[in-house]
Write a protein that holds these residues in place. Structure first.
Motif, PDB file in Angstrom:
ATOM      1  N   SER A 107       0.798  -1.195   0.113  1.00  0.00           N
ATOM      2  CA  SER A 107      -0.010  -0.010  -0.119  1.00  0.00           C
ATOM      3  C   SER A 107       0.956   1.237  -0.073  1.00  0.00           C
ATOM      4  CB  SER A 107      -0.850  -0.088   1.295  1.00  0.00           C
ATOM      5  OG  SER A 107      -1.561   1.132   1.394  1.00  0.00           O
ATOM      6  N   LYS A 108       1.994   1.217   0.830  1.00  0.00           N
ATOM      7  CA  LYS A 108       2.820   2.412   1.007  1.00  0.00           C
ATOM      8  C   LYS A 108       3.712   2.582  -0.036  1.00  0.00           C
ATOM      9  CE  LYS A 108       2.723   2.634   5.956  1.00  0.00           C
ATOM     10  NZ  LYS A 108       3.481   2.244   7.045  1.00  0.00           N
ATOM     11  N   GLN A 109       4.319   1.632  -0.836  1.00  0.00           N
ATOM     12  CA  GLN A 109       5.467   1.580  -1.664  1.00  0.00           C
ATOM     13  C   GLN A 109       5.237   0.781  -2.953  1.00  0.00           C
ATOM     14  OE1 GLN A 109       8.708   0.261   1.142  1.00  0.00           O
ATOM     15  NE2 GLN A 109       9.136   2.145   1.465  1.00  0.00           N
ATOM     16  N   GLY A 110       4.200   0.065  -3.192  1.00  0.00           N
ATOM     17  CA  GLY A 110       3.982  -0.898  -4.117  1.00  0.00           C
ATOM     18  C   GLY A 110       3.829   0.084  -5.463  1.00  0.00           C
ATOM     19  N   LEU A 111       4.190  -0.502  -6.614  1.00  0.00           N
ATOM     20  CA  LEU A 111       3.820   0.110  -7.988  1.00  0.00           C
ATOM     21  C   LEU A 111       2.749  -0.747  -8.766  1.00  0.00           C
ATOM     22  CD1 LEU A 111       7.581   0.670  -9.184  1.00  0.00           C
ATOM     23  CD2 LEU A 111       5.958   2.234  -7.980  1.00  0.00           C
ATOM     24  N   THR A 112       1.501   0.065  -8.717  1.00  0.00           N
ATOM     25  CA  THR A 112       0.385  -0.805  -9.128  1.00  0.00           C
ATOM     26  C   THR A 112       0.516  -1.077 -10.543  1.00  0.00           C
ATOM     27  OG1 THR A 112      -1.180   0.247  -7.657  1.00  0.00           O
ATOM     28  CG2 THR A 112      -2.154  -0.637  -9.692  1.00  0.00           C
ATOM     29  N   VAL A 113       0.201  -2.337 -11.362  1.00  0.00           N
ATOM     30  CA  VAL A 113       0.406  -2.497 -12.835  1.00  0.00           C
ATOM     31  C   VAL A 113      -0.619  -3.239 -13.158  1.00  0.00           C
ATOM     32  CG1 VAL A 113       3.006  -2.707 -12.690  1.00  0.00           C
ATOM     33  CG2 VAL A 113       1.827  -4.616 -11.859  1.00  0.00           C
ATOM     34  N   ALA A 114      -1.768  -3.461 -12.394  1.00  0.00           N
ATOM     35  CA  ALA A 114      -3.208  -3.723 -12.879  1.00  0.00           C
ATOM     36  C   ALA A 114      -4.009  -3.517 -11.705  1.00  0.00           C
ATOM     37  CB  ALA A 114      -3.211  -5.380 -13.021  1.00  0.00           C
ATOM     38  N   GLY A 115      -5.492  -2.885 -12.138  1.00  0.00           N
ATOM     39  CA  GLY A 115      -6.393  -2.516 -11.252  1.00  0.00           C
ATOM     40  C   GLY A 115      -6.005  -1.232 -10.859  1.00  0.00           C
ATOM     41  N   THR A 116      -6.739  -0.810  -9.798  1.00  0.00           N
ATOM     42  CA  THR A 116      -6.274   0.558  -9.095  1.00  0.00           C
ATOM     43  C   THR A 116      -5.966   0.532  -7.630  1.00  0.00           C
ATOM     44  OG1 THR A 116      -8.742   0.875  -8.212  1.00  0.00           O
ATOM     45  CG2 THR A 116      -8.236   1.427 -10.744  1.00  0.00           C
ATOM     46  N   ARG A 117      -4.866   1.318  -7.080  1.00  0.00           N
ATOM     47  CA  ARG A 117      -4.568   1.452  -5.854  1.00  0.00           C
ATOM     48  C   ARG A 117      -5.693   1.842  -4.744  1.00  0.00           C
ATOM     49  NH1 ARG A 117       0.356   2.167  -3.424  1.00  0.00           N
ATOM     50  NH2 ARG A 117       1.439   2.288  -5.554  1.00  0.00           N
TER      51      ARG A 117
END
Length: 213
Positions: A189-199
């Protein structure tokens, strides 16, 4: 490879790190500015690198008063591959997004996390991926899902040379893990990079049920 040090894929020397700085923007740099951004290499070492690159025509040198400034020569024949190398991280993420788009409704959310997301990769670091499988899909079942995950791991290794470490959840498992306070999910949640869907969807699953829409 190290996504945070893209030039190390072709050269382990200081030259690659200096080129990565110059290729990151159209701005000019002084030696001290390059040194601050790199946090490695001496001022003298950086000066020698820049002198070599100027001699090759890849870097343009100017003098403002007593200050020497340097910038990438974007008209040089080597400029295009240099800039392509400098963008390997974003190229990887775009390629990953494109591949996962083909999973369609099977995938609810995906993100890169860990050192690949925070810029602290080592040469032998795994690339950590979180996948959340959609609850209701028209896919062919568990076998089809596992085949997709296996192929994804293969592609990540083929693209980067690094092993892929895949963490999988169903939507229900994700909510249960969030309720149990799974620290990995907070990191995503804090540092991930979204590559599918939405944060926003992912973060909503981490909140208590009473507050989740």
């Amino acid at each position: 490879m190290q996504l945070n040090r893209p030039f190390a894929t072709v050269t382990p020397t200081l030259d690659g790190d200096v080129l990565a700085v110059l290729a990151s923007t159209d701005a000019t740099f002084t030696i001290s500015q390059v040194q601050r951004l790199l946090a490695t290499g001496s001022g003298e070492g950086i000066r020698k690198v820049l002198t070599r690159l100027v001699a090759q025509g890849v870097v343009l040198h100017d003098r403002v008063g007593r200050t020497n400034t340097y910038r990438l020569n974007t008209e040089h024949l080597a400029a295009e591959p240099i800039m392509a190398l400098s963008q390997l991280n974003s190229t990887f993420l775009r390629r990953l997004e494109k591949h996962l788009h083909g999973w369609r409704t099977t995938l609810r959310y995906a993100a890169v996390f860990g050192s690949a997301a925070t810029g602290r990769m080592k040469l032998d670091s795994d690339i950590d991926l979180l996948l959340v499988r959609a609850a209701d899909t028209d896919d062919d079942g568990d076998d089809a899902w596992e085949e997709r995950v296996t192929e994804l791991a293969r592609l990540v290794t083929a693209w980067t040379g690094n092993d892929a470490s895949v963490v999988e959840y169903t939507e229900d498992e994700l909510r249960a893990a969030a309720a149990a306070g799974e620290p990995l999910l907070r990191d995503v949640s804090k540092q991930g990079l979204t590559v599918a869907g939405t944060r926003s969807w992912f973060n909503a699953q981490l909140r208590p049920t009473a507050r989740r829409s």
